[in-house]
Write a protein that holds these residues in place. Structure first.
Motif, short mmCIF file in Angstrom:
data_model
loop_
_atom_site.label_atom_id
_atom_site.label_comp_id
_atom_site.label_asym_id
_atom_site.label_seq_id
_atom_site.Cartn_x
_atom_site.Cartn_y
_atom_site.Cartn_z
N ASN A 72 0.83 -1.21 0.00
CA ASN A 72 0.00 0.00 0.00
C ASN A 72 0.87 1.26 0.00
N PRO A 73 0.80 2.07 -1.07
CA PRO A 73 1.69 3.23 -1.16
C PRO A 73 1.48 4.26 -0.05
N THR A 74 0.24 4.57 0.25
CA THR A 74 -0.04 5.60 1.25
C THR A 74 0.49 5.21 2.61
N VAL A 75 0.28 3.96 2.97
CA VAL A 75 0.75 3.46 4.27
C VAL A 75 2.27 3.36 4.31
N SER A 76 2.84 2.83 3.25
CA SER A 76 4.28 2.55 3.23
C SER A 76 5.13 3.81 3.34
N GLU A 77 4.64 4.92 2.80
CA GLU A 77 5.48 6.11 2.77
C GLU A 77 5.83 6.63 4.16
N LEU A 78 5.06 6.24 5.17
CA LEU A 78 5.38 6.68 6.54
C LEU A 78 6.78 6.25 6.95
N MET A 79 7.24 5.11 6.45
CA MET A 79 8.56 4.61 6.83
C MET A 79 9.70 5.27 6.04
N TRP A 80 9.35 6.12 5.07
CA TRP A 80 10.36 6.71 4.18
C TRP A 80 10.40 8.23 4.28
N LEU A 81 9.74 8.82 5.24
CA LEU A 81 9.67 10.27 5.33
C LEU A 81 11.03 10.88 5.66
N PRO A 82 11.31 12.08 5.16
CA PRO A 82 12.46 12.83 5.66
C PRO A 82 12.31 13.06 7.16
N CYS A 83 13.41 13.12 7.88
CA CYS A 83 13.36 13.17 9.34
C CYS A 83 12.54 14.34 9.88
N ASP A 84 12.55 15.47 9.18
CA ASP A 84 11.86 16.66 9.69
C ASP A 84 10.34 16.55 9.60
N LEU A 85 9.83 15.53 8.92
CA LEU A 85 8.39 15.38 8.79
C LEU A 85 7.78 14.47 9.85
N TYR A 86 8.61 13.84 10.67
CA TYR A 86 8.09 13.04 11.78
C TYR A 86 7.81 13.95 12.97
N ASP A 87 6.67 13.70 13.62
CA ASP A 87 6.41 14.43 14.87
C ASP A 87 6.50 13.52 16.08
N ILE A 88 6.35 12.21 15.88
CA ILE A 88 6.55 11.24 16.97
C ILE A 88 7.40 10.09 16.43
N ARG A 89 8.49 9.82 17.13
CA ARG A 89 9.34 8.66 16.80
C ARG A 89 9.78 8.01 18.10
N THR A 90 9.13 6.94 18.47
CA THR A 90 9.52 6.17 19.64
C THR A 90 10.60 5.17 19.23
N PRO A 91 11.25 4.51 20.19
CA PRO A 91 12.22 3.47 19.82
C PRO A 91 11.63 2.39 18.92
N LEU A 92 10.40 1.96 19.20
CA LEU A 92 9.77 0.96 18.34
C LEU A 92 9.42 1.55 16.97
N GLY A 93 9.11 2.83 16.94
CA GLY A 93 8.89 3.49 15.66
C GLY A 93 10.16 3.58 14.84
N ASP A 94 11.27 3.85 15.51
CA ASP A 94 12.57 3.87 14.83
C ASP A 94 12.90 2.48 14.27
N GLU A 95 12.58 1.45 15.02
CA GLU A 95 12.81 0.08 14.53
C GLU A 95 11.99 -0.18 13.27
#
Length: 231
Positions: A72-95
């Protein structure tokens, strides 16, 4: 919208691609974890939370994995965002970001991106002679530029194994959308044919199947992290 246990979230859509205009909404996408004990109760869990003000969609971790494994393109792009576009990144999110390659497979990427683009094209084609009234021209331009974007990003991912969210030349995609919206459906038809040929002829660096075991291991770590022994 109050979503608990958010693991990863960020700005997606037109803002992320560089295609946003003054009237564009800011779209948010995220992944959250349900408390593990709730998975074993009588009541089904909410697998997604969606709001329109602001425009935000959050998927439960297992649902997110299923959608991403399907390409799914819309869902998958969350894992490829430039760093400045993340507002929440937990350790499990980083994984999750670190294992984004495990979700990829050649056929599913091709089918998903080209399939979504084909759906956009069919909406344009269904309008008939290609003439659009003023009230539909804006939406037609949006559909057209996203058709182009899907083809471009999908083929890039298929052939290189990388997904660049921010487009190098957003104006090129905007101009394409305006020309199609002005009535040049043939331009969209030629684009689709060119990318269909490119997918057929280009070798893919992606594996035949995603690495489900790696994804499963991550999901089990999420379940372990959110498990509390009942009192």
């Amino acid at each position: 919208m109050d979503v608990q246990n958010v693991l990863l979230s960020g700005v997606v859509g037109s803002t992320a691609y560089g295609l946003a205009g003054p009237e564009s909404d800011v779209d948010m996408l995220g992944v959250f974890a349900t408390e593990t004990a709730a998975l074993h109760g009588l009541d089904p869990i909410e697998e997604s939370a969606v709001s329109s003000k602001p425009d935000a969609t959050f998927h439960e971790a297992a649902k997110y994995c299923r959608l991403a494994l399907g390409g799914n393109p819309t869902v998958s792009e969350l894992m490829w965002l430039p760093c400045d576009l993340y507002d929440i990144r937990t350790p499990l999110g980083d994984e999750l970001v670190d294992l984004r390659y495990a979700f990829l497979s050649a056929k599913r990427v091709r089918d998903a991106y080209l399939g979504y683009a084909t759906q956009q094209f069919k909406k344009l084609e269904a309008r008939g002679d290609g003439s659009f009234s003023a009230d539909t021209r804006k939406r037609t331009a949006k559909h057209s530029r996203h058709l182009y974007r899907l083809c471009h990003q999908g083929h890039q991912l298929y052939s290189t194994g990388r997904l660049e969210i921010r487009l190098d030349d957003p104006q090129h995609f905007l101009d394409f959308g305006e020309e199609v919206a002005a009535g040049n459906l043939e331009l969209a038809r030629q684009l689709m044919a060119r990318y269909e040929q490119a997918f057929d002829e280009s070798p893919s660096v992606l594996p035949d199947e995603p690495d489900r075991a790696v994804v499963q291991d991550w999901l089990l770590r999420v379940r372990a992290a959110y498990y509390e022994v009942p009192a």
